[in-house]
Design an enzyme around this catalytic site. Structure first.
Site, PDB file in Angstrom:
ATOM      1  N   HIS A  89      -3.016   6.999   2.731  1.00  0.00           N
ATOM      2  CA  HIS A  89      -3.521   5.720   2.231  1.00  0.00           C
ATOM      3  C   HIS A  89      -4.912   5.491   2.828  1.00  0.00           C
ATOM      4  O   HIS A  89      -5.155   5.775   4.000  1.00  0.00           O
ATOM      5  CB  HIS A  89      -2.562   4.606   2.649  1.00  0.00           C
ATOM      6  CG  HIS A  89      -3.089   3.242   2.352  1.00  0.00           C
ATOM      7  ND1 HIS A  89      -3.581   2.915   1.114  1.00  0.00           N
ATOM      8  CD2 HIS A  89      -3.228   2.140   3.130  1.00  0.00           C
ATOM      9  CE1 HIS A  89      -3.996   1.658   1.149  1.00  0.00           C
ATOM     10  NE2 HIS A  89      -3.798   1.168   2.344  1.00  0.00           N
ATOM     11  N   ASN A 118     -10.196  -0.115   0.363  1.00  0.00           N
ATOM     12  CA  ASN A 118      -8.737  -0.166   0.298  1.00  0.00           C
ATOM     13  C   ASN A 118      -8.299  -0.737  -1.049  1.00  0.00           C
ATOM     14  O   ASN A 118      -8.559  -1.895  -1.350  1.00  0.00           O
ATOM     15  CB  ASN A 118      -8.230  -1.041   1.454  1.00  0.00           C
ATOM     16  CG  ASN A 118      -6.719  -1.077   1.559  1.00  0.00           C
ATOM     17  OD1 ASN A 118      -6.006  -0.672   0.641  1.00  0.00           O
ATOM     18  ND2 ASN A 118      -6.227  -1.570   2.675  1.00  0.00           N
ATOM     19  N   CYS A 172       0.814  -1.228   0.000  1.00  0.00           N
ATOM     20  CA  CYS A 172       0.000   0.000   0.000  1.00  0.00           C
ATOM     21  C   CYS A 172       0.842   1.270   0.000  1.00  0.00           C
ATOM     22  O   CYS A 172       0.341   2.347  -0.323  1.00  0.00           O
ATOM     23  CB  CYS A 172      -0.942   0.011   1.192  1.00  0.00           C
ATOM     24  SG  CYS A 172      -1.910  -1.484   1.326  1.00  0.00           S
TER      25      CYS A 172
END
Ligand code: UT7
Length: 328
Positions: free
Chosen positions: A255, A285, A115
């Site tokens: 993020h 996500n 990520c």
């Protein structure tokens, strides 16, 4: 004249049309809209069609970023694609994108920092540009996580989605661009978030009782504690390194894993929630694709305009983390 820095010349995003809502997930696993909303802030996520892969999403995002920059694919000298869901081990997703867009003059490689990948890519691209090796670099965060999510596992299937975001970076000496970055890794903590490649240990099989070892497994609460800590620390550290303050920062673009992590970081930083960009409700996500898509939407919505100082900050599998301070 300032030193040479990577400046953002254009941005693009691409999201598949298909929407998977919390109500849809209620029919698939033992979960509820209430649980997902209060624990994560996610309402829906995008899912690619069966025959659509990360390279397809990356290609569309790249074309849009090139359009936005008013640049042709032939002008790009390097392509870096960040992600954990490549179509194949080789050719790399970046080589497939290079072919698809006709960037015949570009070198190409993939980068896996989970990520945190787009922040690592931004940092790497800035090194290539500030050293004088390249002038125009295309960086992309692209993920097709729906291909590696176990839709029988409620612990993970409610969290993830597909998408891609891209940035065209160009050499600039006007004082804008990447001011500095902080990158970090803790391989010793990597076991709390795994997605198998060639090697599969017994523990990986035990953790995936539904049989498919090529799926994401995560100890969510461990990742969450790590995330809140590194998001705040790494934002502070990068601003300190470049001699700027939170007050001078227009926007923090983190993020997008969980609204609670974003709010937790805001609290630790003692800054208003509206200084922290969030679109986690719409997309969930998307690993390396979250940060570039959020950046793109921050600009589209007018929250970020030319000359503004902003911070990208992320964390993820590896474990990895990173932050970068940029003048748009
Ligand atoms: O991108 C980087 C990688 N990922 C992340 O950043 C994710 C970080 N972690 C998180 O976002 C959170 O830890 C989660 C959203 C994954 C979980 O939230 P939590 O507050 O840490 O919950 P938990 O793991 O402590 O689980 C609480 C309970 C468990 O039940 P028991 O054992 O207490 O009875 C789970 O089985 O919630 C249960 N649960 C669910 N219940 C309904 C887990 N998933 C679900 C679900 N629906 N989808």
């Amino acid at each position: 004249m300032c030193e040479i820095r990577a400046k953002i010349a254009g941005l693009g995003k691409f999201l598949p049309d298909r929407i998977l809502t919390n109500a849809d997930l209620e029919k698939m696993v033992d979960t509820s809209d209430e649980w997902i909303t209060t624990r994560t802030g996610i309402k829906e996520r995008r899912i690619a069609a069966d025959d659509v892969f990360a390279s397809d999403l990356a290609t569309e995002a790249a074309k849009r970023a090139l359009d936005d920059a008013g640049m042709s694919a032939e002008e790009i000298e390097l392509i870096i694609v960040a992600g954990v869901t490549p179509d194949m081990y080789t050719p790399s997703t970046s080589c497939i994108v290079q072919k698809n867009i006709g960037a015949v003059n570009a070198a190409a490689f993939d980068l896996n920092a989970a990520c945190s990948g787009f922040i690592y890519a931004m940092t790497a691209a800035n090194q290539f540009i500030s050293s004088g090796m390249y002038k125009n670099v295309l960086i992309i965060g692209a993920e097709c996580l729906s291909k590696v999510v176990e839709y029988k596992d409620r612990n993970t299937c409610v969290l993830f989605g597909d998408g891609a975001g891209a940035a065209v970076l160009t050499a600039a000496t006007d004082g804008t661009g990447v001011l500095g970055s902080v990158l970090g890794a803790d391989g010793a903590g990597g076991e709390c978030l795994t997605l198998c490649g060639i090697r599969e240990d017994e523990i990986d099989k035990e953790r995936r009782p539904y049989g498919n070892t090529r799926t994401i497994w995560m100890d969510g609460s461990k990742v969450m504690k790590f995330a809140v800590r590194v998001m705040a620390n790494s934002t502070k550290e990068v601003l300190e390194n470049v001699g700027k303050t939170l007050d001078e920062t227009k926007l923090i673009i983190p993020h997008q894993a969980n609204k609670r992590i974003i709010d937790g970081a805001a609290k630790r930083l003692e800054c208003d929630n509206d200084k922290i960009f969030s679109n986690v409700d719409k997309y969930g996500n998307m690993s390396a694709a979250c940060v570039p898509i959020a950046l793109c939407e921050a600009v589209e919505s007018g929250k970020l305009t030319r000359g503004d100082l902003f911070v990208l900050v992320g964390f993820g599998g590896g474990l990895t983390w990173g932050s970068t301070a940029i003048i748009y």
